[in-house]
Design a protein around this motif. Structure first.
Motif, PDB file in Angstrom:
ATOM      1  N   GLN A   1       2.336  -9.252   2.630  1.00 52.48           N
ATOM      2  CA  GLN A   1       2.486  -9.622   4.043  1.00 52.48           C
ATOM      3  C   GLN A   1       1.153 -10.077   4.635  1.00 52.48           C
ATOM      4  OE1 GLN A   1       4.089  -6.397   6.352  1.00 52.48           O
ATOM      5  NE2 GLN A   1       4.074  -7.548   8.254  1.00 52.48           N
TER       6      GLN A   1
ATOM      7  N   GLU B   1       7.624 -10.827   4.520  1.00 51.80           N
ATOM      8  CA  GLU B   1       7.476 -11.569   5.773  1.00 51.80           C
ATOM      9  C   GLU B   1       6.564 -12.777   5.625  1.00 51.80           C
ATOM     10  OE1 GLU B   1       7.489  -9.488   9.358  1.00 51.80           O
ATOM     11  OE2 GLU B   1       7.877  -7.544   8.469  1.00 51.80           O
TER      12      GLU B   1
ATOM     13  N   ARG C   1      -3.714   2.350   7.065  1.00 50.02           N
ATOM     14  CA  ARG C   1      -4.097   1.541   8.215  1.00 50.02           C
ATOM     15  C   ARG C   1      -4.430   2.400   9.423  1.00 50.02           C
ATOM     16  NH1 ARG C   1       0.990  -2.059   8.027  1.00 50.02           N
ATOM     17  NH2 ARG C   1       1.693  -0.040   7.265  1.00 50.02           N
TER      18      ARG C   1
ATOM     19  N   THR D   1       7.449  -2.937   4.088  1.00 54.18           N
ATOM     20  CA  THR D   1       6.260  -3.114   3.255  1.00 54.18           C
ATOM     21  C   THR D   1       6.037  -1.901   2.353  1.00 54.18           C
ATOM     22  OG1 THR D   1       5.250  -4.533   4.917  1.00 54.18           O
ATOM     23  CG2 THR D   1       3.769  -3.532   3.312  1.00 54.18           C
ATOM     24  N   THR D   2       6.276  -0.729   2.888  1.00 55.39           N
ATOM     25  CA  THR D   2       6.094   0.479   2.082  1.00 55.39           C
ATOM     26  C   THR D   2       7.050   0.475   0.889  1.00 55.39           C
ATOM     27  OG1 THR D   2       5.506   1.639   4.110  1.00 55.39           O
ATOM     28  CG2 THR D   2       5.994   2.992   2.198  1.00 55.39           C
TER      29      THR D   2
HETATM   30  N1  ATP Z   1      -1.030   3.454   4.515  1.00 59.10           N
HETATM   31  C1  ATP Z   1      -0.343   4.014   5.521  1.00 59.10           C
HETATM   32  N2  ATP Z   1      -0.789   5.143   6.107  1.00 59.10           N
HETATM   33  C2  ATP Z   1      -0.111   5.737   7.106  1.00 59.10           C
HETATM   34  N3  ATP Z   1       1.043   5.282   7.606  1.00 59.10           N
HETATM   35  C3  ATP Z   1       1.550   4.170   7.070  1.00 59.10           C
HETATM   36  C4  ATP Z   1       0.879   3.475   6.022  1.00 59.10           C
HETATM   37  N4  ATP Z   1       1.611   2.387   5.684  1.00 59.10           N
HETATM   38  C5  ATP Z   1       2.678   2.414   6.504  1.00 59.10           C
HETATM   39  N5  ATP Z   1       2.655   3.474   7.331  1.00 59.10           N
HETATM   40  C6  ATP Z   1       3.684   3.833   8.333  1.00 59.10           C
HETATM   41  O1  ATP Z   1       4.935   3.777   7.688  1.00 59.10           O
HETATM   42  C7  ATP Z   1       5.903   3.167   8.513  1.00 59.10           C
HETATM   43  C8  ATP Z   1       6.487   1.955   7.805  1.00 59.10           C
HETATM   44  O2  ATP Z   1       5.501   0.953   7.716  1.00 59.10           O
HETATM   45  P1  ATP Z   1       5.747  -0.418   6.966  1.00 59.10           P
HETATM   46  O3  ATP Z   1       4.470  -1.149   6.959  1.00 59.10           O
HETATM   47  O4  ATP Z   1       6.383  -0.150   5.674  1.00 59.10           O
HETATM   48  O5  ATP Z   1       6.770  -1.136   7.937  1.00 59.10           O
HETATM   49  P2  ATP Z   1       7.292  -2.637   7.883  1.00 59.10           P
HETATM   50  O6  ATP Z   1       8.769  -2.553   7.898  1.00 59.10           O
HETATM   51  O7  ATP Z   1       6.678  -3.372   6.781  1.00 59.10           O
HETATM   52  O8  ATP Z   1       6.784  -3.174   9.293  1.00 59.10           O
HETATM   53  P3  ATP Z   1       6.261  -4.649   9.682  1.00 59.10           P
HETATM   54  O9  ATP Z   1       7.465  -5.466   9.987  1.00 59.10           O
HETATM   55  O10 ATP Z   1       5.466  -4.370  10.924  1.00 59.10           O
HETATM   56  O11 ATP Z   1       5.455  -5.154   8.569  1.00 59.10           O
HETATM   57  C9  ATP Z   1       5.197   2.823   9.806  1.00 59.10           C
HETATM   58  O12 ATP Z   1       5.461   3.841  10.727  1.00 59.10           O
HETATM   59  C10 ATP Z   1       3.744   2.807   9.438  1.00 59.10           C
HETATM   60  O13 ATP Z   1       2.953   3.168  10.521  1.00 59.10           O
END
Ligand code: ATP
Ligand code: MG
Lengths: 327, 398
Positions: A100, A177, B398, A60-61
């Motif tokens: 998502q 997702e 978050r 997501t990031t």
């Molecule tokens: N706004 C935010 N502030 C602090 N940490 C964040 C933030 N957004 C994401 N993270 C951290 O960055 C990392 C990657 O998160 P991300 O949401 O990109 O994962 P993802 O692959 O999309 O996971 P999921 O399958 O659960 O959606 C995680 O450790 C998350 O806790």
């Protein structure tokens, strides 16, 4: 990534389509947690690219930076050759973004949601009505179009969430997702939609932690874990990483942990992980090794079933990261 | 700009559909104003609960008529309480302490001077925090002076409390009235036209101002809600600048604030016979008031983590400043330090402006101080809110 230097003229690649998305060395930290480190890939017209990775991998990031809604610490994003950042307006219009998390207005009807975002994306007024009808039909929401969305089921909300991303006919569709929490029927409908759109030439970026979805939809897959793309390629290319290896799933009771430990010491066993009700193994030449494996397993556990699974992305993931996609 | 318009329209549509916004912006203030003026209005008209002191150093016939007939009849009608004091010093002290709203000083030799046509002054010491009382006292004295038909008996107004600004407007008015030797009727009109509300208008204006600060937080709160519900991510991914998102929310709030106040003003004029006065002045006050309320409440919202917290903070600020700013009871009845403190609130300036206009005499020029104060407050708080909004218009941590 393979192409360096060129910023505006991006040539096509082996599939012959033109490059719709090119991102390079994306990185982002939240505090001292590095969520994305050096992610880069490209997507051609008509191609579906999958980011396959577990929770917290950084999918997501990475997507948020590609869509220009999150500023990045490093790296670049180009959409059809045009650089995109949080301030670009014109370039953003080429992207259809399906977050998502559900992002629809609960106090508006499905049609009003679509109309609002359609106007925001500059869909011409005379086309808007018919496009909304099209999207409502595609997402199967035609007969509930004028109801407030807070009365919708989870699956209906998901479908509308996707529909909003399609409305302005983007050249790049980004789905984060989209099938989480959706019943199998809606899920299948969503996957079919994506296949059709891709068939019409739309470039698609699809994130998931479902191996089957990635295998079914994606022309190429990037396996992402802990903010990094560990490997990338077609399904065939990725599976080749495993060599002549198979995934063996044993159903067993007893001291599974110990069995896993002992099996992992066998030659030609790459990895052995215990799970609820059994063990997962990556084994070279499984057909030859199976008797020996069963023998070792039997010393500490009762094996009730054996399955030799064709190498799949799950196995690749296991091999690359040492852990299962889902825990 | 197009984006801002779209967002504002979408939010307005939502608010019109969601009756709670209309309820709190229009219905509640009207209903409360109606109830309050019905419950408290009559009591207020019968007895203003105002006390005057009179110091009669003259003891002559003219003074006797004033004390016995003029003040006496007001007391018998239960309009005011009169107490006789023996010395000017003690009366001055009482006025300063707020025990009385005003004191009349009849100097010795007053009757003789009036009869012989010499210059003499009937002094009124007023407590500047008691606007109503001061107004009544000066107009009583003024009325009597005129009634005496002695043009040379002019009324001087002395302000009793240290550090208080004399009201040049009142002095000018009095001077003019005395010089023209108007009839008592004319003086009575001047009183009606002075800068005080009638009861109904006070309550309507008070409730309108009070609830404005709840309406004014809707834009900021809805931005936080979009952030929480994920639609902000969609807006940020859309071909839209962050300024348009903020602009849309601001426009939405502004239209809602101005719209609801306008509906309140117009409907209360018919339903409650409220008397708002000069429409241009009222319109200017509405615009400046909405601006000030938006600035303040946006700033408050930037201190909150989410939409619910923002709504909570906004409500606390709205109620506290609403009470302090004199939207529930007239500040003229409050102790002096509250009065001074109240002018830190936009509420007080807005109420002061509306009060000024409600007599029907004052125009937009008379509310310029209120307008400037409101614009300054809105500008400062709004600018800080805007600086802080960077983190607001972003995807959520978050
Ligand atoms: N706004 C935010 N502030 C602090 N940490 C964040 C933030 N957004 C994401 N993270 C951290 O960055 C990392 C990657 O998160 P991300 O949401 O990109 O994962 P993802 O692959 O999309 O996971 P999921 O399958 O659960 O959606 C995680 O450790 C998350 O806790
Ligand atoms: Mg995610």
């Amino acid at each position: 990534m393979e192409r360096e230097g060129a910023t505006t003229t991006l040539d096509g690649d082996r599939t012959g389509g033109s490059v719709v998305l090119e991102c390079r060395a994306l990185s982002k930290s939240f505090g001292d947690r590095q969520a994305v480190r050096g992610v880069g890939f490209h997507i051609d017209q008509g191609e579906t690219y999958g980011l396959l990775g577990p929770n917290g991998a950084g999918k997501t990031t990475a997507i948020s930076m590609i869509c220009g809604l999150l500023s990045r610490d490093g790296g670049e994003v180009f959409i059809e050759g045009a650089r995109l950042d949080t301030k670009s307006k014109h370039t953003k219009a080429a992207i259809g973004y399906v977050p998502q998390e559900l992002a629809i207005y609960p106090d508006l009807s499905a049609r009003e949601n679509l109309r609002f975002f359609g106007k925001l994306y500059g869909v011409p007024a005379r086309e808007l009505g018919s496009r909304i009808d099209d999207v409502l039909a595609i997402t199967g929401l035609s007969d509930r179009a004028d109801e407030r969305t807070d009365g919708f089921s989870g699956g209906m909300k998901r479908r509308l969430n996707i529909g909003i991303g399609l409305l302005h006919r983007p050249r790049l569709l980004i789905l984060d997702e989209p099938t989480v929490g959706v019943d199998p029927q809606s899920r299948n409908a969503i996957l079919t939609n994506v296949e059709e759109l891709s068939g019409e030439g739309m470039a698609v970026l699809y994130t998931t932690h479902y191996m089957e979805e990635a295998e079914r939809l994606c022309d190429r897959v990037g396996i992402i874990d802990q903010g990094e793309i560990k490997a990338e390629g077609t399904r065939r290319e990725l599976v080749a990483i495993l060599g002549q290896r198979d995934r063996v799933s044993l159903q067993a009771t007893g001291d599974i942990k110990r069995a896993a430990q002992e099996i992992s010491h066998l030659p030609s066993v790459d990895s052995a992980t215990d799970r609820e009700g059994g063990l997962d193994l990556i084994v070279a030449e499984a057909s030859h090794q199976l008797p020996r494996i069963l023998q070792v397993a039997a010393s500490t556990a009762q094996v009730t079933g054996v399955e030799v699974i064709e190498p799949d992305l799950e196995a690749v993931f296991l091999k690359l990261t040492g852990k299962a996609l889902r825990d | 700009m197009r984006g801002a318009l779209l967002i504002a329209t979408k939010d307005l549509l939502g608010s019109l559909r969601d009756r709670s916004a209309i309820l709190s912006a229009v219905i509640a203030p009207l209903a409360l104003a109606f109830i309050l003026s019905a419950a408290l209005g009559n009591a207020d008209e019968g007895s203003l609960d105002i006390s005057f002191a009179v110091v009669d150093e003259d003891r002559g016939p003219v003074a006797e008529v004033f004390v016995g007939d003029v003040l006496g009849s007001l007391e018998r009608q239960d309009v005011v309480n009169i107490r006789e004091e023996s010395s000017a010093a003690s009366a001055r002290r009482m006025a300063r302490d707020g025990d009385i709203a005003a004191a009349f000083l009849i100097p010795s030799g007053f009757s003789d001077a009036v009869q012989s046509g010499d210059h003499v002054e009937l002094s009124v010491l007023t407590d500047p925090s008691s606007d109503i009382g001061a107004q009544i006292a000066t107009s009583i004295a003024n009325g009597y002076a005129t009634e005496l038909n002695a043009v040379r008996a002019s009324v001087g107004t002395a302000l009793a409390v240290k550090g208080a600004r004399p009201d040049p407007g009142a002095i000018r008015r009095l001077g003019r009235q005395a010089a023209r030797a108007e009839t008592p009727v004319a003086v009575a009109e001047a009183f009606v036209g002075s800068r005080e509300f009638d009861t109904k208008t006070f309550f309507v204006a008070g409730m309108a101002v009070f609830f404005l600060f709840f309406t004014a937080q809707l834009g900021a709160v809805s931005l936080l809600r979009e952030r929480r519900e994920g639609t902000l991510a969609r807006l940020l991914a859309a071909p839209l600048s962050r300024a348009s998102i903020l602009g849309g929310k601001a426009l939405y709030t502004f239209v809602l604030g101005v719209g609801s106040l306008t509906v309140l003003v117009v409907s209360s004029q018919f339903l409650l016979e409220a008397n708002w006065g000069d429409p241009i002045g009222v319109a200017a006050l509405i615009i400046a008031g909405v601006f000030a309320a938006m600035g303040l409440q946006s700033l408050v919202a930037t201190l909150a983590k989410n939409n619910e917290q923002a709504a909570g903070y906004g409500a606390v600020v709205g109620v506290t400043l609403g009470l302090l700013g004199g939207t529930f009871f007239p500040l003229s009845q409050a102790p002096g330090f509250i009065l001074r403190l109240s002018f830190l609130t936009p509420h007080a300036w807005l109420m002061r402006g509306f009060g000024e206009l409600s007599g029907g005499v004052a125009g937009v020029a008379d509310v310029v101080p209120s307008l400037l104060a409101l614009l300054a407050m809105g500008g400062v708080t709004g600018a800080i809110a805007l600086m802080r909004s960077r983190s607001l218009v972003a995807v959520v941590a978050r």
